[in-house]
Design an enzyme around this catalytic site. Structure first.
Site, PDB file in Angstrom:
ATOM      1  N   GLU A  31      42.791  45.899   9.228  1.00 45.48           N
ATOM      2  CA  GLU A  31      42.788  46.204   7.800  1.00 45.48           C
ATOM      3  C   GLU A  31      44.157  46.718   7.343  1.00 45.48           C
ATOM      4  OE1 GLU A  31      38.642  47.327   9.442  1.00 45.48           O
ATOM      5  OE2 GLU A  31      40.725  47.244  10.125  1.00 45.48           O
TER       6      GLU A  31
ATOM      7  N   CYS B 112      36.602  51.036  10.776  1.00 46.04           N
ATOM      8  CA  CYS B 112      36.350  52.288  11.489  1.00 46.04           C
ATOM      9  C   CYS B 112      36.333  53.469  10.526  1.00 46.04           C
ATOM     10  CB  CYS B 112      37.380  52.492  12.593  1.00 46.04           C
ATOM     11  SG  CYS B 112      39.056  52.774  11.995  1.00 46.04           S
TER      12      CYS B 112
ATOM     13  N   CYS C 194      40.037  53.247   8.782  1.00 50.59           N
ATOM     14  CA  CYS C 194      40.371  52.060   7.989  1.00 50.59           C
ATOM     15  C   CYS C 194      39.523  51.971   6.722  1.00 50.59           C
ATOM     16  CB  CYS C 194      40.184  50.797   8.836  1.00 50.59           C
ATOM     17  SG  CYS C 194      41.393  50.646  10.165  1.00 50.59           S
TER      18      CYS C 194
ATOM     19  N   THR D 277      34.323  27.506  48.306  1.00 48.55           N
ATOM     20  CA  THR D 277      35.514  28.160  47.769  1.00 48.55           C
ATOM     21  C   THR D 277      36.660  28.218  48.783  1.00 48.55           C
ATOM     22  OG1 THR D 277      34.713  30.338  48.473  1.00 48.55           O
ATOM     23  CG2 THR D 277      34.105  29.594  46.256  1.00 48.55           C
ATOM     24  N   ALA D 278      36.392  27.856  50.014  1.00 43.85           N
ATOM     25  CA  ALA D 278      37.421  27.852  51.055  1.00 43.85           C
ATOM     26  C   ALA D 278      36.886  27.092  52.256  1.00 43.85           C
ATOM     27  CB  ALA D 278      37.788  29.282  51.466  1.00 43.85           C
TER      28      ALA D 278
ATOM     29  N   THR E 297      39.859  39.995  50.299  1.00 41.95           N
ATOM     30  CA  THR E 297      40.841  39.137  49.630  1.00 41.95           C
ATOM     31  C   THR E 297      42.241  39.702  49.774  1.00 41.95           C
ATOM     32  OG1 THR E 297      39.190  38.366  48.037  1.00 41.95           O
ATOM     33  CG2 THR E 297      41.500  38.162  47.397  1.00 41.95           C
TER      34      THR E 297
ATOM     35  N   ARG F 242      51.289  35.897  35.831  1.00 41.44           N
ATOM     36  CA  ARG F 242      52.613  35.284  35.781  1.00 41.44           C
ATOM     37  C   ARG F 242      52.614  33.870  35.217  1.00 41.44           C
ATOM     38  NH1 ARG F 242      50.455  35.470  40.630  1.00 41.44           N
ATOM     39  NH2 ARG F 242      50.361  33.623  41.966  1.00 41.44           N
TER      40      ARG F 242
ATOM     41  N   GLU G 294      37.780  38.397  40.834  1.00 40.96           N
ATOM     42  CA  GLU G 294      38.328  37.339  41.703  1.00 40.96           C
ATOM     43  C   GLU G 294      38.238  37.877  43.125  1.00 40.96           C
ATOM     44  OE1 GLU G 294      41.702  35.006  40.856  1.00 40.96           O
ATOM     45  OE2 GLU G 294      41.663  35.426  38.696  1.00 40.96           O
TER      46      GLU G 294
ATOM     47  N   GLY H  36      36.042  37.440  47.244  1.00 38.04           N
ATOM     48  CA  GLY H  36      35.480  36.510  48.215  1.00 38.04           C
ATOM     49  C   GLY H  36      33.968  36.441  48.117  1.00 38.04           C
TER      50      GLY H  36
END
Length: 375
Positions: free
Chosen positions: A56, A82, A91, A169-170, A204, A215, A303, A305
């Site tokens: 706002e 708010c 706001c 997955t592996a 992991t 990244r 993320e 195992g």
């Protein structure tokens, strides 16, 4: 040929809110647009970083920068303005004081410090309030984690899994780089970036020594890192301690068994170590999520195992799965989540598929636990 229908002011406000997807945590993602009575845009904006201006205020500033008066104007806001003094001022008061005479709002704010008080103060100031019921679900969807933290007192948990089409997955020897392609990996980093925290397990960390950063995308903030490490085995030389980030992140390590020397060494590297012992010498995962909510974590991106994945599934802590399925068959390997065995098919976790999308050669599926969005 007919011309495309221009978006409504609320649709535009929702689009602005989506621009804040990677920016506002732990605050909700909110968009605001201010118009004249006939729909001409005077100003618009979305919520900035925590401690900076809300949507706002950004819209009011934008209108002023354009040289527009907002006296008698309408504000379209995706979430109730708010009403409390937090890192910024209320706001609702700013809108009323600026001369806004009508506010169209999407979802109500679940924060008990607001929860209808923003609209009540606007009404008391003589501002007309309207509700856009079609915007409620979209606004809540943009802020699932915020609603979860406010109403369930725990974050929204999204588990990311990259697997072959037969669910591996592996390989059996642990090799997993790379099952999916570079496009899926970059997309996964974008989902990391929208979360408040990335959660992984000690398995992991020991096997992959991951960076667990963002990244591959240009993200304005870095999610915090959570490690489930029952016996405090996180290596002091782990890459996650050496990652150079443009914005700082916390590293929170949760353990079940204390080793004072290791704990002190990890804390010397900047980690926060919390002891939450649970059954069987494991970390108490429900308590971990409650603790993260206390740390203002809205969304957790898992993320990990197949063992930690299985524990989170078994305890009913996962709200949604972010699945990347590669067009490959692996055969024997490591599955998505180790839990069970079940004795009845009716015991299976029921999911609802949403938004199937090809990301490069891989298929991305959002699979929400059925009924889990009804909080």
């Amino acid at each position: 040929m007919s011309s495309p229908i221009p978006p409504s002011p609320m649709q535009r406000a929702l689009a602005l809110a989506r621009q804040a997807l990677w920016l506002t945590s732990p605050n909700p993602r909110v968009g605001c647009i201010i118009t004249t009575a006939d729909g001409a845009v005077l100003g618009e904006g979305h919520t900035q970083r925590a401690g900076q201006a809300h949507a706002e205020i950004m819209a009011l500033r934008d209108a002023k920068a354009r040289g527009h008066s907002v006296q008698g104007a309408t504000a379209y806001v995706t979430l109730e303005p708010c009403a409390h003094q937090g890192r910024t001022g209320p706001c609702c008061d700013a809108l009323a004081q600026a001369g806004i005479t009508r506010v169209v709002v999407g979802a109500s704010d679940p924060n008990p410090l607001v929860a209808g008080q923003g609209l009540a103060r606007l009404k008391a100031a003589g501002v007309q309030i309207e509700h856009d019921t079609q915007a409620v679900a979209l606004s809540r969807e943009l802020n699932l984690g915020f609603f979860s933290r406010m109403q369930r007192h725990k974050p929204w948990v999204r588990m990311k899994i990259a697997a072959s089409v037969d669910g591996q997955t592996a390989l059996e020897n642990g090799q997993s780089q790379w099952i999916t392609g570079p496009e899926a990996r970059a997309d996964g980093h974008a989902w990391r970036a929208r979360a408040c925290a990335v959660l992984t397990g000690i398995g992991t960390v020991l096997e992959d020594d991951p960076l667990l950063d963002t990244r591959l995308v240009n993200a304005p903030r870095a999610p915090h890192l959570v490690i489930v490490d029952s016996r405090l085995e996180t290596p002091l030389t782990a890459k996650l301690f050496q990652t150079k980030l443009d914005t700082p992140r916390h590293i929170w390590i949760y353990a079940a068994v204390d080793h004072p020397d290791r704990r002190a060494a990890l804390q010397a590297l900047g980690a926060t170590v919390t002891l939450l012992p649970g059954p069987g010498g494991k970390v108490d995962l429900p308590a971990l999520l409650r603790d993260l909510a206390q740390r203002e974590v809205n969304e957790v991106h898992v993320e990990a195992g197949h063992k930690l994945n299985g524990s989170l599934v078994r305890e009913g802590l996962v709200d949604e799965f972010l699945l990347y399925l590669a067009p490959k068959l692996i055969g024997q390997g490591r599955g998505m989540a180790q839990f069970g065995p079940l004795t009845q098919l009716s015991e299976a976790l029921s999911l609802t598929f949403n938004d199937p999308t090809l990301i490069g050669p891989d298929l991305r599926l959002l699979a929400r636990v059925t009924g889990r969005d009804l909080f």
